[in-house]
Design a protein around this motif. Structure first.
Motif, PDB file in Angstrom:
ATOM      1  N   TRP A 102     -16.226  16.159   5.616  1.00 28.93           N
ATOM      2  CA  TRP A 102     -15.907  16.657   6.947  1.00 28.93           C
ATOM      3  C   TRP A 102     -14.899  17.792   6.860  1.00 28.93           C
ATOM      4  O   TRP A 102     -14.019  17.793   6.000  1.00 28.93           O
ATOM      5  CB  TRP A 102     -15.331  15.539   7.807  1.00 28.93           C
ATOM      6  N   ASP A 103     -15.033  18.748   7.746  1.00 30.36           N
ATOM      7  CA  ASP A 103     -14.056  19.832   7.867  1.00 30.36           C
ATOM      8  C   ASP A 103     -13.105  19.471   9.007  1.00 30.36           C
ATOM      9  O   ASP A 103     -13.430  19.644  10.178  1.00 30.36           O
ATOM     10  CB  ASP A 103     -14.760  21.166   8.154  1.00 30.36           C
ATOM     11  N   PHE A 104     -11.947  18.955   8.657  1.00 33.79           N
ATOM     12  CA  PHE A 104     -10.981  18.491   9.655  1.00 33.79           C
ATOM     13  C   PHE A 104     -10.289  19.636  10.393  1.00 33.79           C
ATOM     14  O   PHE A 104      -9.521  19.399  11.313  1.00 33.79           O
ATOM     15  CB  PHE A 104      -9.945  17.572   9.010  1.00 33.79           C
ATOM     16  N   THR A 105     -10.583  20.884   9.995  1.00 36.34           N
ATOM     17  CA  THR A 105      -9.998  22.048  10.676  1.00 36.34           C
ATOM     18  C   THR A 105     -10.973  22.690  11.668  1.00 36.34           C
ATOM     19  O   THR A 105     -10.598  23.612  12.393  1.00 36.34           O
ATOM     20  CB  THR A 105      -9.560  23.123   9.666  1.00 36.34           C
ATOM     21  N   ALA A 106     -12.216  22.208  11.710  1.00 38.39           N
ATOM     22  CA  ALA A 106     -13.243  22.804  12.585  1.00 38.39           C
ATOM     23  C   ALA A 106     -12.982  22.429  14.046  1.00 38.39           C
ATOM     24  O   ALA A 106     -12.776  21.257  14.370  1.00 38.39           O
ATOM     25  CB  ALA A 106     -14.633  22.331  12.172  1.00 38.39           C
ATOM     26  N   LEU A 107     -13.021  23.428  14.910  1.00 37.69           N
ATOM     27  CA  LEU A 107     -12.855  23.185  16.342  1.00 37.69           C
ATOM     28  C   LEU A 107     -14.131  22.571  16.917  1.00 37.69           C
ATOM     29  O   LEU A 107     -15.233  22.834  16.425  1.00 37.69           O
ATOM     30  CB  LEU A 107     -12.546  24.487  17.078  1.00 37.69           C
ATOM     31  N   ASP A 108     -13.972  21.760  17.967  1.00 39.07           N
ATOM     32  CA  ASP A 108     -15.101  21.255  18.754  1.00 39.07           C
ATOM     33  C   ASP A 108     -16.113  20.472  17.924  1.00 39.07           C
ATOM     34  O   ASP A 108     -17.312  20.530  18.175  1.00 39.07           O
ATOM     35  CB  ASP A 108     -15.774  22.418  19.493  1.00 39.07           C
ATOM     36  N   THR A 109     -15.634  19.734  16.929  1.00 41.43           N
ATOM     37  CA  THR A 109     -16.509  18.956  16.058  1.00 41.43           C
ATOM     38  C   THR A 109     -15.935  17.554  15.901  1.00 41.43           C
ATOM     39  O   THR A 109     -14.810  17.409  15.422  1.00 41.43           O
ATOM     40  CB  THR A 109     -16.622  19.621  14.663  1.00 41.43           C
ATOM     41  N   LEU A 110     -16.684  16.541  16.298  1.00 42.94           N
ATOM     42  CA  LEU A 110     -16.223  15.170  16.099  1.00 42.94           C
ATOM     43  C   LEU A 110     -16.233  14.838  14.615  1.00 42.94           C
ATOM     44  O   LEU A 110     -17.221  15.118  13.919  1.00 42.94           O
ATOM     45  CB  LEU A 110     -17.125  14.191  16.848  1.00 42.94           C
ATOM     46  N   THR A 111     -15.146  14.263  14.149  1.00 43.60           N
ATOM     47  CA  THR A 111     -15.017  13.827  12.763  1.00 43.60           C
ATOM     48  C   THR A 111     -14.304  12.476  12.749  1.00 43.60           C
ATOM     49  O   THR A 111     -13.671  12.101  13.739  1.00 43.60           O
ATOM     50  CB  THR A 111     -14.169  14.810  11.914  1.00 43.60           C
TER      51      THR A 111
END
Length: 158
Positions: A102-111
């Protein structure tokens, strides 16, 4: 060209405190924590969501030091977590983040939550209007989970 409509922290705070019953917000450590605690039976109640607006000492994975970036965290049921991501990852080592792609820095993305994903917590940075609809369902799930835990604690207290 379409423009993304973003949800702000005020919208999230208002939803949690007016649409979900028995919620007590607490501000500390650069975040607002939300507890299910009708009647203020306990000092804090049962924790189920946070809005985090800055990095913490042990939580820098989302890059919350970027201008305007914040994270909504929700402690959902195991079933809701499993539907989104499959089985929770193992608990990370001290100071680490959960293992996964997972990219924990991505905006608007559930992780999964970068640290507490192993406990069925999920996160999203700066949700859009479209993602906010899903977040409202997840907040309802997290609130329901907190309510069940709270009721168990009340019975134990008697």
């Amino acid at each position: 060209m379409s423009q993304t409509k973003w949800i702000g922290t005020d919208t999230v705070h208002s939803h949690i405190t007016t649409q979900l019953e028995g919620v007590i917000p607490k501000d500390a450590w650069g975040e607002t924590s939300y507890f299910y605690n009708p009647g203020r039976v306990f000092d804090r109640g049962t924790y189920f969501a946070t809005i985090k607006e800055k990095n913490g000492d042990n939580d820098k994975a989302s890059g919350l030091d970027r201008d305007g970036v914040w994270r909504l965290n929700m402690g959902v049921s195991k079933g809701a977590y499993f539907e989104l991501f499959g089985p929770p990852p193992p608990r990370p080592g001290k100071g680490g983040i959960v293992d996964g792609d997972w990219d924990f820095t991505a905006l608007d993305t559930l992780t999964p939550h970068p640290i507490y994903g192993w406990m069925s917590w999920v996160a999203v940075l700066n949700p859009s209007l479209a993602t906010w609809a899903t977040c409202q369902e997840l907040l309802a799930d997290a609130h329901g989970r907190a309510k069940v835990t709270f009721e168990k604690r009340v019975k134990q207290k008697r």
